[in-house]
Design a protein around this motif. Sequence first.
Motif, PDB file in Angstrom:
ATOM      1  N   ALA A   1      26.145  -9.038   1.518  1.00  0.00           N
ATOM      2  CA  ALA A   1      26.620  -8.935   0.133  1.00  0.00           C
ATOM      3  C   ALA A   1      27.825  -8.000   0.033  1.00  0.00           C
ATOM      4  O   ALA A   1      28.814  -8.305  -0.644  1.00  0.00           O
ATOM      5  N   LEU A   2      27.760  -6.871   0.720  1.00  0.00           N
ATOM      6  CA  LEU A   2      28.869  -5.912   0.665  1.00  0.00           C
ATOM      7  C   LEU A   2      30.114  -6.471   1.336  1.00  0.00           C
ATOM      8  O   LEU A   2      31.242  -6.188   0.901  1.00  0.00           O
ATOM      9  N   GLU A   3      29.945  -7.252   2.403  1.00  0.00           N
ATOM     10  CA  GLU A   3      31.100  -7.893   3.042  1.00  0.00           C
ATOM     11  C   GLU A   3      31.783  -8.857   2.078  1.00  0.00           C
ATOM     12  O   GLU A   3      33.000  -9.061   2.138  1.00  0.00           O
ATOM     13  N   MET A   4      30.998  -9.438   1.178  1.00  0.00           N
ATOM     14  CA  MET A   4      31.539 -10.355   0.178  1.00  0.00           C
ATOM     15  C   MET A   4      31.940  -9.615  -1.095  1.00  0.00           C
ATOM     16  O   MET A   4      32.211 -10.241  -2.122  1.00  0.00           O
ATOM     17  N   GLU A   5      31.946  -8.261  -1.014  1.00  0.00           N
ATOM     18  CA  GLU A   5      32.331  -7.392  -2.134  1.00  0.00           C
ATOM     19  C   GLU A   5      31.424  -7.612  -3.343  1.00  0.00           C
ATOM     20  O   GLU A   5      31.878  -7.648  -4.495  1.00  0.00           O
ATOM     21  N   ARG A   6      30.125  -7.744  -3.072  1.00  0.00           N
ATOM     22  CA  ARG A   6      29.144  -7.875  -4.137  1.00  0.00           C
ATOM     23  C   ARG A   6      28.122  -6.740  -4.026  1.00  0.00           C
ATOM     24  O   ARG A   6      27.919  -6.175  -2.956  1.00  0.00           O
ATOM     25  N   THR A   7      27.513  -6.415  -5.125  1.00  0.00           N
ATOM     26  CA  THR A   7      26.474  -5.387  -5.152  1.00  0.00           C
ATOM     27  C   THR A   7      25.163  -6.023  -5.604  1.00  0.00           C
ATOM     28  O   THR A   7      25.081  -7.233  -5.818  1.00  0.00           O
ATOM     29  N   GLY A   8      24.136  -5.206  -5.761  1.00  0.00           N
ATOM     30  CA  GLY A   8      22.856  -5.727  -6.177  1.00  0.00           C
ATOM     31  C   GLY A   8      21.831  -4.616  -6.302  1.00  0.00           C
ATOM     32  O   GLY A   8      22.189  -3.438  -6.407  1.00  0.00           O
ATOM     33  N   MET A   9      20.554  -4.996  -6.256  1.00  0.00           N
ATOM     34  CA  MET A   9      19.461  -4.048  -6.445  1.00  0.00           C
ATOM     35  C   MET A   9      18.401  -4.212  -5.361  1.00  0.00           C
ATOM     36  O   MET A   9      18.152  -5.323  -4.889  1.00  0.00           O
ATOM     37  N   VAL A  10      17.791  -3.083  -5.008  1.00  0.00           N
ATOM     38  CA  VAL A  10      16.554  -3.099  -4.240  1.00  0.00           C
ATOM     39  C   VAL A  10      15.449  -2.711  -5.211  1.00  0.00           C
ATOM     40  O   VAL A  10      15.474  -1.614  -5.796  1.00  0.00           O
ATOM     41  N   VAL A  11      14.509  -3.623  -5.420  1.00  0.00           N
ATOM     42  CA  VAL A  11      13.428  -3.420  -6.379  1.00  0.00           C
ATOM     43  C   VAL A  11      12.143  -3.126  -5.612  1.00  0.00           C
ATOM     44  O   VAL A  11      11.768  -3.884  -4.708  1.00  0.00           O
ATOM     45  N   PHE A  12      11.477  -2.050  -5.972  1.00  0.00           N
ATOM     46  CA  PHE A  12      10.181  -1.709  -5.393  1.00  0.00           C
ATOM     47  C   PHE A  12       9.134  -1.960  -6.471  1.00  0.00           C
ATOM     48  O   PHE A  12       9.222  -1.419  -7.576  1.00  0.00           O
ATOM     49  N   ALA A  13       8.129  -2.793  -6.175  1.00  0.00           N
ATOM     50  CA  ALA A  13       7.118  -3.177  -7.156  1.00  0.00           C
ATOM     51  C   ALA A  13       5.728  -2.873  -6.616  1.00  0.00           C
ATOM     52  O   ALA A  13       5.454  -3.086  -5.433  1.00  0.00           O
ATOM     53  N   ASP A  14       4.860  -2.384  -7.490  1.00  0.00           N
ATOM     54  CA  ASP A  14       3.512  -1.996  -7.088  1.00  0.00           C
ATOM     55  C   ASP A  14       2.514  -2.563  -8.099  1.00  0.00           C
ATOM     56  O   ASP A  14       2.659  -2.376  -9.314  1.00  0.00           O
ATOM     57  N   MET A  15       1.512  -3.278  -7.598  1.00  0.00           N
ATOM     58  CA  MET A  15       0.506  -3.850  -8.489  1.00  0.00           C
ATOM     59  C   MET A  15      -0.309  -2.746  -9.162  1.00  0.00           C
ATOM     60  O   MET A  15      -0.612  -1.720  -8.556  1.00  0.00           O
ATOM     61  N   ASP A  16      -0.674  -2.985 -10.400  1.00  0.00           N
ATOM     62  CA  ASP A  16      -1.517  -2.042 -11.130  1.00  0.00           C
ATOM     63  C   ASP A  16      -2.976  -2.469 -11.022  1.00  0.00           C
ATOM     64  O   ASP A  16      -3.322  -3.616 -11.281  1.00  0.00           O
ATOM     65  N   GLY A  17      -3.827  -1.541 -10.603  1.00  0.00           N
ATOM     66  CA  GLY A  17      -5.269  -1.781 -10.635  1.00  0.00           C
ATOM     67  C   GLY A  17      -5.851  -2.503  -9.444  1.00  0.00           C
ATOM     68  O   GLY A  17      -6.996  -2.951  -9.506  1.00  0.00           O
ATOM     69  N   LEU A  18      -5.130  -2.648  -8.322  1.00  0.00           N
ATOM     70  CA  LEU A  18      -5.675  -3.397  -7.193  1.00  0.00           C
ATOM     71  C   LEU A  18      -6.890  -2.692  -6.583  1.00  0.00           C
ATOM     72  O   LEU A  18      -7.870  -3.352  -6.215  1.00  0.00           O
ATOM     73  N   LYS A  19      -6.838  -1.375  -6.495  1.00  0.00           N
ATOM     74  CA  LYS A  19      -7.966  -0.644  -5.899  1.00  0.00           C
ATOM     75  C   LYS A  19      -9.239  -0.879  -6.698  1.00  0.00           C
ATOM     76  O   LYS A  19     -10.317  -1.104  -6.137  1.00  0.00           O
ATOM     77  N   ALA A  20      -9.103  -0.855  -8.019  1.00  0.00           N
ATOM     78  CA  ALA A  20     -10.272  -1.084  -8.867  1.00  0.00           C
ATOM     79  C   ALA A  20     -10.778  -2.517  -8.736  1.00  0.00           C
ATOM     80  O   ALA A  20     -11.992  -2.764  -8.790  1.00  0.00           O
ATOM     81  N   ILE A  21      -9.860  -3.485  -8.558  1.00  0.00           N
ATOM     82  CA  ILE A  21     -10.278  -4.875  -8.356  1.00  0.00           C
ATOM     83  C   ILE A  21     -11.089  -4.982  -7.070  1.00  0.00           C
ATOM     84  O   ILE A  21     -12.154  -5.614  -7.027  1.00  0.00           O
ATOM     85  N   ASN A  22     -10.596  -4.362  -6.008  1.00  0.00           N
ATOM     86  CA  ASN A  22     -11.316  -4.382  -4.729  1.00  0.00           C
ATOM     87  C   ASN A  22     -12.684  -3.723  -4.863  1.00  0.00           C
ATOM     88  O   ASN A  22     -13.696  -4.231  -4.370  1.00  0.00           O
ATOM     89  N   ASP A  23     -12.735  -2.568  -5.524  1.00  0.00           N
ATOM     90  CA  ASP A  23     -13.986  -1.820  -5.644  1.00  0.00           C
ATOM     91  C   ASP A  23     -15.002  -2.548  -6.517  1.00  0.00           C
ATOM     92  O   ASP A  23     -16.218  -2.495  -6.256  1.00  0.00           O
ATOM     93  N   THR A  24     -14.509  -3.251  -7.529  1.00  0.00           N
ATOM     94  CA  THR A  24     -15.414  -3.881  -8.494  1.00  0.00           C
ATOM     95  C   THR A  24     -15.812  -5.299  -8.091  1.00  0.00           C
ATOM     96  O   THR A  24     -16.982  -5.681  -8.168  1.00  0.00           O
ATOM     97  N   TYR A  25     -14.834  -6.082  -7.628  1.00  0.00           N
ATOM     98  CA  TYR A  25     -15.082  -7.502  -7.389  1.00  0.00           C
ATOM     99  C   TYR A  25     -15.008  -7.901  -5.912  1.00  0.00           C
ATOM    100  O   TYR A  25     -15.264  -9.058  -5.574  1.00  0.00           O
ATOM    101  N   GLY A  26     -14.669  -6.968  -5.064  1.00  0.00           N
ATOM    102  CA  GLY A  26     -14.627  -7.247  -3.644  1.00  0.00           C
ATOM    103  C   GLY A  26     -13.209  -7.515  -3.140  1.00  0.00           C
ATOM    104  O   GLY A  26     -12.298  -7.810  -3.913  1.00  0.00           O
ATOM    105  N   HIS A  27     -13.059  -7.393  -1.842  1.00  0.00           N
ATOM    106  CA  HIS A  27     -11.725  -7.536  -1.235  1.00  0.00           C
ATOM    107  C   HIS A  27     -11.204  -8.965  -1.282  1.00  0.00           C
ATOM    108  O   HIS A  27      -9.984  -9.190  -1.261  1.00  0.00           O
ATOM    109  N   GLU A  28     -12.110  -9.945  -1.344  1.00  0.00           N
ATOM    110  CA  GLU A  28     -11.649 -11.322  -1.473  1.00  0.00           C
ATOM    111  C   GLU A  28     -10.933 -11.531  -2.796  1.00  0.00           C
ATOM    112  O   GLU A  28      -9.890 -12.185  -2.859  1.00  0.00           O
ATOM    113  N   ALA A  29     -11.483 -10.955  -3.836  1.00  0.00           N
ATOM    114  CA  ALA A  29     -10.818 -11.022  -5.147  1.00  0.00           C
ATOM    115  C   ALA A  29      -9.498 -10.259  -5.095  1.00  0.00           C
ATOM    116  O   ALA A  29      -8.503 -10.678  -5.695  1.00  0.00           O
TER     117      ALA A  29
END
Length: 355
Positions: A216-244
């Motif tokens: 992208a930089l070679e083409m003189e373009r910019t952009g974003m690096v997005v970091f995303a984190d799920m909310d509540g996954l630990k509670a889903i695992n603890d309550t409904y199991g790791h398959e869920a």
Amino acid sequence: MYNNSMSAAPANMDISELKPQLSLIRQFLNSHSDIQPIRQAVLSLRKQLPVLGVSACAVVIFEKQIGYNGKDYDMPSRAELIMWYENGIQLDDSISTSVTFNPQDNLIPKGVFKEEHDLEWRALTHGHSVFGYMLYEGGHMHPLVEELLFTIVGRSLDQSILYTATAAMTKQQRYMLHTLEETNSELTDMSYKDELTGLLNRRGVLTLGQESINLALEMERTGMVVFADMDGLKAINDTYGHEAGDDAIKGMAKLLRSVFRDNDLIGRMGGDEFVIVATGLTDELIPRVRERLSAAEEKWHEEHDCPYRLKISMGYEPFNEKAFSIEDLLVESDKAMYEEKVQHHTRSARKEIIQ
């Protein structure tokens, strides 16, 4: 009857008698100036030799070349008759068909020629090896012209054999290279792919993400690096199991694919953490991305009968000519994501809850 073709020139040779034959030899030589595959060379011989007065001819090629000292060699047990004709007439489709036989029994398979011929025999040599032989009936050709002709024929077939072998080897090498490239590509895909979601794994994100930023930089373009984190996954695992929990991770991967563009790089770093490298994404476009993501989360909840909801928090960091290290950008975007979680009270002291 087979005779060795090394005939001696008569003492009372009349040069004027040679001119028409030499003229034909010159034409023959010109037509064989280019190297051809063996089958094409044989087809050319089949058409031209009768014109030169060679009434019958057979070309035999050995399965493997044999050492040759210029005098004797041991006849192999396997050879291929690749061309033959008689009285100028092609026999039994003798160009498109070949016959494998044992030359130790007979120099040509029985029944190939329908008539008796006074055949000359000539070895076809390449360097210090012999790769086959020819049988022919030369008719009224002058011995010197005959010697010249079949010297040219031998060299032409020698070059064709070498050309054909080289072409076959090149084709095999290309096939092997293509197979190797496909195997390497498959191995690369496996080493860069997250098995659970089909997205890039951590290794893929760090490697291909950096390549994407550099391009992208070679083409003189910019952009974003997005970091995303799920909310509540630990509670889903603890309550409904790791398959869920695994189902929730796979569901979030599909949501991210639906929200971001096809040319955006999406990966799972592990656990509930995702990364997107999006060329062309700007601060002004982030609110629209959030809107699409919220709408996709709501739609998923409506379409799936689950006791939990899918939701994700995001942080982002722009890349440019001054900030282009994928690892540094991930650190900064992770910090921004965590601040969003704290602001939304979806993670308090890194403790997740089900919403």
